[in-house]
Design an enzyme around this catalytic site. Sequence first.
Site, PDB file in Angstrom:
ATOM      1  N   GLU A  11      61.423  26.047  52.219  1.00 28.74           N
ATOM      2  CA  GLU A  11      60.267  25.193  52.501  1.00 28.74           C
ATOM      3  C   GLU A  11      60.679  23.913  53.223  1.00 28.74           C
ATOM      4  O   GLU A  11      59.827  23.224  53.809  1.00 28.74           O
ATOM      5  CB  GLU A  11      59.566  24.810  51.196  1.00 28.74           C
TER       6      GLU A  11
ATOM      7  N   ASP B 222      75.245  26.121  38.094  1.00 29.71           N
ATOM      8  CA  ASP B 222      76.162  26.346  36.981  1.00 29.71           C
ATOM      9  C   ASP B 222      75.904  27.714  36.350  1.00 29.71           C
ATOM     10  O   ASP B 222      74.761  28.128  36.159  1.00 29.71           O
ATOM     11  CB  ASP B 222      75.950  25.240  35.941  1.00 29.71           C
TER      12      ASP B 222
END
Length: 570
Positions: free
Chosen positions: A266, A217
């Site tokens: 990751e 956002d």
Amino acid sequence: MTLTQTAPSPFRIPADAPDWWRQAVVYQIYPRSFADSNGDGIGDLVGIISHVGYLAALGVDAVWLSPFYPSALADGGYDVDDYRDVDPRIGTLDQFDELVAALHGAGIRLIVDIVPNHSSDRHRWFQEALNSPRGSAARDRYIFRDGLGENGELPPADWTASFGGPAWTRVPDGQWYLHSFAVEQPDWNWHNPDVHQEFIDTLRFWADRGVDGFRVDVANALAKDLPDPLPTAAELAAMPMDGTHPTIDRDDVQDIYAEWRRVFNEYDPPRTAIAEAWVDDPARRARYARPESLGQAFNFDLLQADFDAAQFRRIVTANLDQAALSGSSSTWVLSNHDVTRHATRYGLAPLAGSSAKQGIEWMKAGAPADRIDPALGLRRARAATLFELALPGSAYLYQGEELGLAEVTEIPDDRRQDPTFFNSAPDHDTYEGVGRDGCRVPLPWTTSGPSFGFGPDDASAGAHLPQPAWFGDFSVAAEEDDPDSTLGLYRRALALRTELEGAETLEWDDTLSVGGVLAFRRPGGWMCLTNFGEDPVALPEGRVLTASTPLLHEEGRVLVPGATTVWLQR
């Protein structure tokens, strides 16, 4: 923790595909308005779980879940109290895990909203800041300033918040804090390392629970560099948007997303993200979509366009060029939780003296009923959607558009919730004064009942926003078995899209793209043709795959009516 799926994959795009999002169809759920399982008037996670089969039958690749975090709902959930929990009115963390499992079991990925520009004023750190002295470490997590005037009684600057009213609010000890949106949404200070770590921990928290991506956002406003003294509102507005503006689209915001990208990578496959970045310069917007940044960025250009062939062609061409610049895929969106639904926009007559719609301001505002042609709006919306779904790249759908829902205009003032409404002129006689509630009205699932199936029939509470009587005709039950319904069109188009999907390219057909007609070819020998005009045009040779409205048959000819899109195999 790295999650890798080893079981047979139900996903249309393999579960281990790192770029599954490039041509995905993503369905946005505004959770408080999707389905209410317990009858309290608020949609919840159990309600969503109960309709996973509906989403699978629709044919979407992913769900984007708007904020479900604890919130006072000062801004529809975008005022977040706790980034690592579920609002108890919506569910629990265990139910969130059940939702992830149900979606993944149906071959649907999950993207969640993350709100990093501001928190709620109820967030534990903002409450700590209010209870801490000036210059404290607690206050440094937010943007506090001393005021102007003899005793600091004036705000540090005359800035206006996005929802109206001043952007600075005074606290009891006399300092002021910045809130770019509602007063309940204090802006984070992204120069503070605690803020960086808070969001890194939050991203890992949800990724570890199986979340596949994040919608970011206000992605272009996190980084701020505020001089002293602050510029006036007029000075701020006159500053160039070249990466050095004090508050918008600064170059150093990309340092934040590079940090996030390292976290995303990751995981196997890497988590994805998409930026909500209202940036006019295509080259600057492309920065958010680079693989070392968030990976994708919304383009809202079609959403802002009239139903017009020239505008659509110009926008598609520009955004495919932008995607090539970033190495990402383009994104297409016609409706979301912040704008008037496109079935209404396309039926909205221009204001007196104007030949064009009024741009993003009226799209955020609802629509006056006396200027709407509902039948024309829906016809154009179906044509625009079929055009959108034929484009290379990803498509973002907003809940209810697959039913042909229009904006709900008949909401009494005392039932409205949007801060835009409360911060606008008291007579609400402009487009800006109505607010976004009309696109957030809870969905109709059945043709009748106290909330059209949004909640249980014996519920003591109705829907949290009032549903109009005409909703039953646009309910899932009313359209479920009708192949000509808007729901039938969406299901058919999404199934065909899966079969036809190829390379992320298109070629304009200039022999057919004349007048109000726009046609393009996709790899595999199929074509999309849209008649944006009012008069019928001849159908080119080819096998019709689907059309947004029935084709015409006259004197041995097949014609494409006005405001109609057709897909052809040629």
